[in-house]
Design an enzyme around this catalytic site. Structure first.
Site, PDB file in Angstrom:
ATOM      1  N   HIS A   1       0.814  -1.216   0.000  1.00  0.00           N
ATOM      2  CA  HIS A   1       0.000   0.000   0.000  1.00  0.00           C
ATOM      3  C   HIS A   1       0.850   1.270   0.000  1.00  0.00           C
ATOM      4  O   HIS A   1       0.410   2.332   0.444  1.00  0.00           O
ATOM      5  CB  HIS A   1      -1.008  -0.025   1.147  1.00  0.00           C
ATOM      6  CG  HIS A   1      -2.222  -0.814   0.772  1.00  0.00           C
ATOM      7  ND1 HIS A   1      -2.187  -2.173   0.589  1.00  0.00           N
ATOM      8  CD2 HIS A   1      -3.484  -0.441   0.485  1.00  0.00           C
ATOM      9  CE1 HIS A   1      -3.382  -2.586   0.226  1.00  0.00           C
ATOM     10  NE2 HIS A   1      -4.200  -1.548   0.150  1.00  0.00           N
TER      11      HIS A   1
ATOM     12  N   ASP B   1      -5.791   4.223  10.115  1.00  0.00           N
ATOM     13  CA  ASP B   1      -7.221   4.313   9.765  1.00  0.00           C
ATOM     14  C   ASP B   1      -7.679   3.080   8.989  1.00  0.00           C
ATOM     15  O   ASP B   1      -8.818   2.664   9.095  1.00  0.00           O
ATOM     16  CB  ASP B   1      -7.481   5.537   8.876  1.00  0.00           C
ATOM     17  CG  ASP B   1      -7.253   6.831   9.623  1.00  0.00           C
ATOM     18  OD1 ASP B   1      -7.129   6.795  10.852  1.00  0.00           O
ATOM     19  OD2 ASP B   1      -7.183   7.880   8.949  1.00  0.00           O
TER      20      ASP B   1
ATOM     21  N   GLU C   1      -9.588  12.914  15.313  1.00  0.00           N
ATOM     22  CA  GLU C   1      -9.110  13.217  13.956  1.00  0.00           C
ATOM     23  C   GLU C   1      -9.907  14.406  13.430  1.00  0.00           C
ATOM     24  O   GLU C   1     -10.628  15.065  14.173  1.00  0.00           O
ATOM     25  CB  GLU C   1      -9.257  12.007  13.018  1.00  0.00           C
ATOM     26  CG  GLU C   1      -8.206  10.940  13.246  1.00  0.00           C
ATOM     27  CD  GLU C   1      -7.996  10.039  12.045  1.00  0.00           C
ATOM     28  OE1 GLU C   1      -8.531  10.334  10.954  1.00  0.00           O
ATOM     29  OE2 GLU C   1      -7.290   9.018  12.199  1.00  0.00           O
TER      30      GLU C   1
HETATM   31  P1  FAD Z   1       4.386  -1.942   1.800  1.00  0.00           P
HETATM   32  O1  FAD Z   1       3.846  -0.929   0.856  1.00  0.00           O
HETATM   33  O2  FAD Z   1       4.317  -3.342   1.381  1.00  0.00           O
HETATM   34  O3  FAD Z   1       5.882  -1.552   2.220  1.00  0.00           O
HETATM   35  C1  FAD Z   1       6.188  -0.257   2.657  1.00  0.00           C
HETATM   36  C2  FAD Z   1       7.683  -0.157   2.982  1.00  0.00           C
HETATM   37  O4  FAD Z   1       7.975  -0.978   4.110  1.00  0.00           O
HETATM   38  C3  FAD Z   1       8.580  -0.672   1.858  1.00  0.00           C
HETATM   39  O5  FAD Z   1       9.778   0.040   1.856  1.00  0.00           O
HETATM   40  C4  FAD Z   1       8.827  -2.110   2.251  1.00  0.00           C
HETATM   41  O6  FAD Z   1      10.022  -2.629   1.713  1.00  0.00           O
HETATM   42  C5  FAD Z   1       8.886  -2.008   3.775  1.00  0.00           C
HETATM   43  N1  FAD Z   1       8.412  -3.219   4.430  1.00  0.00           N
HETATM   44  C6  FAD Z   1       7.257  -3.894   4.207  1.00  0.00           C
HETATM   45  N2  FAD Z   1       7.179  -4.941   5.046  1.00  0.00           N
HETATM   46  C7  FAD Z   1       8.297  -4.918   5.803  1.00  0.00           C
HETATM   47  C8  FAD Z   1       8.806  -5.738   6.843  1.00  0.00           C
HETATM   48  N3  FAD Z   1       8.144  -6.807   7.277  1.00  0.00           N
HETATM   49  N4  FAD Z   1       9.990  -5.416   7.393  1.00  0.00           N
HETATM   50  C9  FAD Z   1      10.700  -4.335   6.980  1.00  0.00           C
HETATM   51  N5  FAD Z   1      10.280  -3.537   5.986  1.00  0.00           N
HETATM   52  C10 FAD Z   1       9.083  -3.822   5.413  1.00  0.00           C
HETATM   53  N6  FAD Z   1      -0.571   5.118   7.327  1.00  0.00           N
HETATM   54  C11 FAD Z   1      -0.783   5.581   8.570  1.00  0.00           C
HETATM   55  O7  FAD Z   1       0.155   5.782   9.325  1.00  0.00           O
HETATM   56  N7  FAD Z   1      -2.048   5.824   9.007  1.00  0.00           N
HETATM   57  C12 FAD Z   1      -3.144   5.578   8.240  1.00  0.00           C
HETATM   58  O8  FAD Z   1      -4.255   5.803   8.684  1.00  0.00           O
HETATM   59  C13 FAD Z   1      -2.940   5.065   6.938  1.00  0.00           C
HETATM   60  N8  FAD Z   1      -3.981   4.780   6.142  1.00  0.00           N
HETATM   61  C14 FAD Z   1      -3.755   4.287   4.901  1.00  0.00           C
HETATM   62  C15 FAD Z   1      -4.848   3.979   4.091  1.00  0.00           C
HETATM   63  C16 FAD Z   1      -4.662   3.468   2.825  1.00  0.00           C
HETATM   64  C17 FAD Z   1      -5.850   3.145   1.971  1.00  0.00           C
HETATM   65  C18 FAD Z   1      -3.346   3.304   2.336  1.00  0.00           C
HETATM   66  C19 FAD Z   1      -3.126   2.828   0.952  1.00  0.00           C
HETATM   67  C20 FAD Z   1      -2.248   3.616   3.117  1.00  0.00           C
HETATM   68  C21 FAD Z   1      -2.438   4.104   4.410  1.00  0.00           C
HETATM   69  N9  FAD Z   1      -1.380   4.420   5.246  1.00  0.00           N
HETATM   70  C22 FAD Z   1      -1.605   4.872   6.510  1.00  0.00           C
HETATM   71  C23 FAD Z   1       0.001   4.306   4.771  1.00  0.00           C
HETATM   72  C24 FAD Z   1       0.550   2.948   5.104  1.00  0.00           C
HETATM   73  O9  FAD Z   1       0.625   2.777   6.502  1.00  0.00           O
HETATM   74  C25 FAD Z   1       1.972   2.786   4.528  1.00  0.00           C
HETATM   75  O10 FAD Z   1       1.972   2.970   3.162  1.00  0.00           O
HETATM   76  C26 FAD Z   1       2.519   1.413   4.892  1.00  0.00           C
HETATM   77  O11 FAD Z   1       3.888   1.343   4.579  1.00  0.00           O
HETATM   78  C27 FAD Z   1       1.772   0.370   4.122  1.00  0.00           C
HETATM   79  O12 FAD Z   1       1.978  -0.897   4.660  1.00  0.00           O
HETATM   80  P2  FAD Z   1       2.165  -2.086   3.645  1.00  0.00           P
HETATM   81  O13 FAD Z   1       2.109  -3.342   4.427  1.00  0.00           O
HETATM   82  O14 FAD Z   1       1.256  -1.978   2.502  1.00  0.00           O
HETATM   83  O15 FAD Z   1       3.684  -1.789   3.210  1.00  0.00           O
END
Ligand code: FAD
Length: 521
Positions: free
Chosen positions: A92, A157, A268
């Protein structure tokens, strides 16, 4: 060395030769000793942002931390290749942060699910906590912990994000003013460093790695397991929305709410730029709103604001949530009659964005490009930031929410890798920092590629202007395009960030999609 391990290493070597060749001949799926790789998948080269599409050469679906350790041990001990590795949680990210062009993506959701809940008092446990794999989604942790009457304290969220993915960036929501970000609610982690070492770390054991990884943008290690603090979960929540037409009154009331952590459980807010933003933000809020904003009045356009707060309805505490809401709202200065209260289950409250997702999916507006920009803004610069924002966007055509809410500086541990606005730049040494999330969607039918480029350029312009000394903002979930910009982002913390990189991932194998450090061969 065991024969099995030796064979695996030889096979990883074969894989790497394949990766290093311009012709990518890996067929899917292929087993290399105990490691099972797939040819690049479409998901591994895609993220929520739908702006970057970098294909890896291979995808690892690990069955254990040992698989990840094996791969990184090999890559970090062989000097002939430039292969990079990105952990992918739920993908994400917005700007390809979990992608690895021509490298290896590790799909963390492949780790077998294993959530262990420990209740305070059992087996001499001092606090309640959950042990959970790094690739697990927060929604799965919520569902499992609720079976025990428990839940994490600090949230995002949206819950379809991975534990490792949010711990790598911070993890914030309306509970952050009270409990700090998710990275302030972790007791221990298992991490595989860029050198392939599998380390259990905590504030007292391998603490440098522990703090480096939290908010570390995936640069120092891959979180394979995390111990998350839990608390007793309420059954229900009183969820309140109040509307404003004046920015100063709106922020004053938000700050009033975050000054009452003993009463409010969640705070919020968002800016209402147009009819659509009022309608879409209300999808999950089950109240009939009798609010008819005049976006165009007296020849000029006007924006409105909404505060959202919640009070837990706990049967185990002697609290009458309804009375608490009344008590708090008496002190607030919202527009006359524009306060709405609903009662929902705790699960539905936390999972509220899922309804918005479903609604957007149903009209084809979820899987579209998302030029998002998130910024931490010191209170001293918040008015100037708002003026900057409203000068640069056209409220009537902005699609998507603009979130804005206060956080408290002292809930953030400065040992972690995340960067907040410099306290020194914040003239009043103010404890309050605002987060502003400009969560824009672009409908490709109305905004083709050039228009998306324009919006990305606009975000960069806003981010640059907001980083000026008069506002002193910092990007949250930062995206920068040059080493100089990254250095500026980390400012006085840059040397520590670089030293941690040299220590835990000296060849810069990990998280190439962040674009911070080039791979060293
Ligand atoms: P990914 O996109 O898969 O990875 C993000 C980064 O983390 C990359 O650099 C990846 O290499 C690294 N990574 C992933 N997994 C690991 C691991 N296990 N160990 C070490 N590194 C790792 N953020 C908030 O803080 N609050 C919110 O309310 C919020 N709401 C959101 C709502 C939506 C619809 C979306 C799309 C995003 C939101 N986000 C929010 C942002 C989100 O928290 C970050 O984009 C987060 O990194 C996404 O997690 P992911 O598992 O999809 O990570």
């Amino acid at each position: 060395m065991e024969i099995g391990l030796f064979c695996a290493r030889v096979n990883v070597l074969i894989l790497l030769l394949a990766l290093c060749s311009p012709c990518k001949f890996i067929q899917s799926p292929m087993d290399y000793g105990p490691l099972s790789f797939l040819q690049s998948t479409s998901t591994a080269s895609m993220d929520f942002g739908r702006i970057h599409f970098h294909s890896p050469s291979a995808v690892l679906r690990p069955q254990s931390s040992a698989d990840i350790s094996l791969l990184l041990t090999f890559l970090s001990s062989s000097s002939f290749n430039k292969v990079t590795v990105a952990a992918r949680g739920a993908g994400h990210s917005i700007h390809g942060q979990a992608q690895a062009l021509d490298g290896i993506v590790i799909e963390m959701d492949a780790l077998p699910s294993n959530i262990q809940i420990h209740r305070k008092g059992e087996d001499e446990t001092a606090v309640s906590y959950a042990d959970v794999n790094g690739g697990e989604l927060w929604i799965a942790l919520l569902e499992e912990s609720l079976k025990h009457g428990l839940a994490p304290r600090s949230w995002t969220d949206y819950l379809y994000l991975s534990i490792g993915g949010t711990l790598s960036i911070g993890g914030i929501s309306g509970q952050t003013f009270k409990y700090g970000p998710q990275i302030s609610n972790v007791l221990q982690m298992d991490v595989v460093t860029g050198k392939g070492e599998l380390v259990t770390c905590s504030p007292t054991k391998s603490s440098e790695l522990f703090y480096a990884v939290l908010g570390g943008l995936g640069q120092f290690g891959i979180i394979t397991r995390a111990r998350i603090l839990l608390q007793d979960a309420p059954q229900k929540v009183k969820w309140v929305r109040a509307f404003y037409d004046d920015f100063h009154t709106f922020t004053k009331d938000q700050e009033l709410l975050v000054s009452k952590p003993d009463l409010a459980d969640y705070v919020e807010g968002f800016i209402i730029l147009n009819e659509q933003s009022l309608y879409s933000s209300s999808t999950a809020f089950p109240a009939h709103l009798n609010f008819t904003p005049q976006f165009h009045s007296k020849g000029s356009s006007k924006v409105y604001y909404c505060i959202e707060f919640a009070v837990h309805d706990n049967s185990f505490e002697d609290i009458n949530a309804e009375q608490v809401v009344e008590e708090i709202s008496r002190e607030m200065s919202y527009l006359p009659s524009q306060l709405y209260t609903v009662e929902v289950s705790y699960y539905d409250f936390l999972n509220r964005v899922r309804m918005e997702e479903m609604s957007l999916r149903s009209v084809g507006l979820w899987e579209v490009p998302h030029p998002w920009l998130n910024m931490f803004v010191p209170r001293s610069g918040i008015k100037e930031f708002m003026d900057l924002l409203l000068e640069n966007i056209s409220p009537h055509e902005f699609e998507g929410p603009v979130l804005i809410y206060p956080l408290l500086r002292d809930k953030w541990d400065t040992n972690t890798s995340i960067v907040l606005p410099d306290a020194a730049a914040d003239n009043d040494k103010d404890p309050v920092i605002y987060i502003i999330g400009m969560l824009r969607s672009t409908n490709p039918a109305r905004c083709p590629a050039e228009c998306l480029e324009d919006r990305l350029r606009l975000n960069r312009r806003i981010a640059r202007a907001a980083s000026s000394s008069s506002i002193g903002a910092k990007q949250y979930i930062p995206h920068h395009r040059s080493p100089a910009e990254w250095k500026g982002h980390f400012s006085q913390h840059w040397d520590r960030f670089v030293a941690r990189k040299m220590w835990f991932d000296p060849l810069s194998i990990l998280a190439p999609g962040q674009g911070i450090f080039p791979r060293i061969s």
